[in-house]
Scaffold this motif. Structure first.
Motif, PDB file in Angstrom:
ATOM      1  N   TYR A 142     138.315   0.066  40.414  1.00 33.48           N
ATOM      2  CA  TYR A 142     137.331  -0.868  39.863  1.00 33.48           C
ATOM      3  C   TYR A 142     136.707  -0.300  38.592  1.00 33.48           C
ATOM      4  N   THR A 143     136.525  -1.166  37.609  1.00 34.02           N
ATOM      5  CA  THR A 143     135.907  -0.764  36.347  1.00 34.02           C
ATOM      6  C   THR A 143     134.392  -0.910  36.428  1.00 34.02           C
ATOM      7  N   LEU A 144     133.719  -0.318  35.471  1.00 35.57           N
ATOM      8  CA  LEU A 144     132.266  -0.471  35.392  1.00 35.57           C
ATOM      9  C   LEU A 144     131.905  -1.945  35.236  1.00 35.57           C
ATOM     10  N   ASP A 145     132.632  -2.681  34.397  1.00 37.02           N
ATOM     11  CA  ASP A 145     132.348  -4.108  34.215  1.00 37.02           C
ATOM     12  C   ASP A 145     132.529  -4.899  35.512  1.00 37.02           C
ATOM     13  N   GLU A 158     116.459  -6.355  34.383  1.00 37.31           N
ATOM     14  CA  GLU A 158     116.728  -5.447  33.258  1.00 37.31           C
ATOM     15  C   GLU A 158     117.187  -4.056  33.715  1.00 37.31           C
ATOM     16  N   ASP A 159     117.141  -3.789  35.021  1.00 33.62           N
ATOM     17  CA  ASP A 159     117.620  -2.522  35.585  1.00 33.62           C
ATOM     18  C   ASP A 159     119.118  -2.534  35.878  1.00 33.62           C
ATOM     19  N   LEU A 160     119.763  -3.664  35.650  1.00 35.16           N
ATOM     20  CA  LEU A 160     121.166  -3.827  36.040  1.00 35.16           C
ATOM     21  C   LEU A 160     122.070  -2.714  35.512  1.00 35.16           C
ATOM     22  N   GLY A 161     122.067  -2.478  34.222  1.00 37.81           N
ATOM     23  CA  GLY A 161     122.970  -1.491  33.630  1.00 37.81           C
ATOM     24  C   GLY A 161     122.769  -0.090  34.164  1.00 37.81           C
ATOM     25  N   ALA A 162     121.530   0.357  34.227  1.00 37.50           N
ATOM     26  CA  ALA A 162     121.252   1.720  34.698  1.00 37.50           C
ATOM     27  C   ALA A 162     121.552   1.866  36.187  1.00 37.50           C
ATOM     28  N   GLU A 208     113.138   6.355  41.286  1.00 37.75           N
ATOM     29  CA  GLU A 208     113.117   6.872  39.915  1.00 37.75           C
ATOM     30  C   GLU A 208     112.540   8.277  39.895  1.00 37.75           C
ATOM     31  N   ARG A 209     113.104   9.066  39.026  1.00 35.88           N
ATOM     32  CA  ARG A 209     112.539  10.380  38.685  1.00 35.88           C
ATOM     33  C   ARG A 209     112.510  10.443  37.172  1.00 35.88           C
ATOM     34  N   GLN A 210     111.355  10.739  36.625  1.00 43.57           N
ATOM     35  CA  GLN A 210     111.172  10.824  35.176  1.00 43.57           C
ATOM     36  C   GLN A 210     111.751   9.584  34.486  1.00 43.57           C
ATOM     37  N   ALA A 211     111.400   8.417  35.035  1.00 48.06           N
ATOM     38  CA  ALA A 211     111.788   7.104  34.509  1.00 48.06           C
ATOM     39  C   ALA A 211     113.297   6.867  34.502  1.00 48.06           C
ATOM     40  N   LYS A 212     114.049   7.642  35.276  1.00 49.24           N
ATOM     41  CA  LYS A 212     115.505   7.462  35.380  1.00 49.24           C
ATOM     42  C   LYS A 212     115.839   7.026  36.803  1.00 49.24           C
ATOM     43  N   ILE A 213     116.692   6.016  36.941  1.00 49.10           N
ATOM     44  CA  ILE A 213     117.099   5.528  38.251  1.00 49.10           C
ATOM     45  C   ILE A 213     118.030   6.550  38.892  1.00 49.10           C
ATOM     46  N   VAL A 214     117.615   7.040  40.060  1.00 48.10           N
ATOM     47  CA  VAL A 214     118.389   8.079  40.749  1.00 48.10           C
ATOM     48  C   VAL A 214     118.819   7.642  42.149  1.00 48.10           C
ATOM     49  N   GLY A 215     118.505   6.414  42.516  1.00 47.56           N
ATOM     50  CA  GLY A 215     118.946   5.900  43.806  1.00 47.56           C
ATOM     51  C   GLY A 215     118.555   4.454  43.964  1.00 47.56           C
ATOM     52  N   PHE A 216     119.232   3.774  44.912  1.00 49.06           N
ATOM     53  CA  PHE A 216     118.837   2.406  45.215  1.00 49.06           C
ATOM     54  C   PHE A 216     119.181   2.039  46.650  1.00 49.06           C
ATOM     55  N   LEU A 217     118.409   1.101  47.157  1.00 46.05           N
ATOM     56  CA  LEU A 217     118.574   0.511  48.473  1.00 46.05           C
ATOM     57  C   LEU A 217     118.728  -0.988  48.273  1.00 46.05           C
ATOM     58  N   ALA A 218     119.751  -1.584  48.875  1.00 51.86           N
ATOM     59  CA  ALA A 218     119.910  -3.040  48.901  1.00 51.86           C
ATOM     60  C   ALA A 218     119.843  -3.453  50.363  1.00 51.86           C
TER      61      ALA A 218
END
Length: 162
Positions: free
Chosen positions: A35-38, A9-13, A58-68
């Motif tokens: 490249y488009t967002l889609d 469910e985190d995909l979009g953000a 996350e900061r204040q429930a907002k995704i601000v970074g990711f590691l794969a």
């Protein structure tokens, strides 16, 4: 800031943040700019998420970074533009070192001077220069990090020679 595992469910953000960072980070990659967002959503969902362990910052429930992370390979590490230089990238990289404590490796673009400085600051060393695979075919650099053994024979991520 909190780190947690990625959920579908985190995909979009997650991809929205990634998409906006890439627009700023890669002005020299015409293909990336097209490249488009889609297309990014599809790529992340179908090619990154199935093969990588993904951690979010996350900061204040907002995704601000990711590691794969794919085993010891840092496939992706991104931090939202307005949150860079605030410790998020370092925290994500520390998570990668925790998950793969012996060594890590990654690629970045030779022109991505900000990323290169970041990895070098965190004790990654240039392993080789090359060219990324098609369709991108851009000059890249492979970096490697290896834990060193301390005087008691335990692994340490302390910088070598300091």
């Amino acid at each position: 800031m909190k780190l947690r595992r990625y959920r579908s469910e985190d995909l979009g953000a997650t991809v929205g943040m990634w998409f906006s960072v890439k627009r700023v980070a890669y002005p020299y990659l015409e293909l990336e700019q097209r490249y488009t967002l889609d297309e990014n959503l599809e790529f992340f969902r179908d090619r990154i998420a199935p093969r990588c362990e993904i951690w979010l910052a996350e900061r204040q429930a907002k995704i601000v970074g990711f590691l794969a992370l794919e085993e010891s390979y840092v496939d992706r590490l991104y931090v939202a533009v307005n949150h860079q230089r605030s410790g998020i990238g370092a925290a994500l990289l520390a998570k990668a070192k925790e998950l793969s404590p012996g060594s890590l490796w990654l690629h970045t673009h030779q022109q991505n001077h900000q990323a290169r400085a970041f990895y070098e600051k965190h004790d990654f060393r240039v392993a080789r220069f090359g060219v990324s695979p098609p369709p991108e075919s851009a000059p890249d650099v492979e970096y490697r990090w290896e834990a060193r053994l301390d005087s008691q024979g335990s692994e340490s991520s302390e910088p070598r020679g300091r």
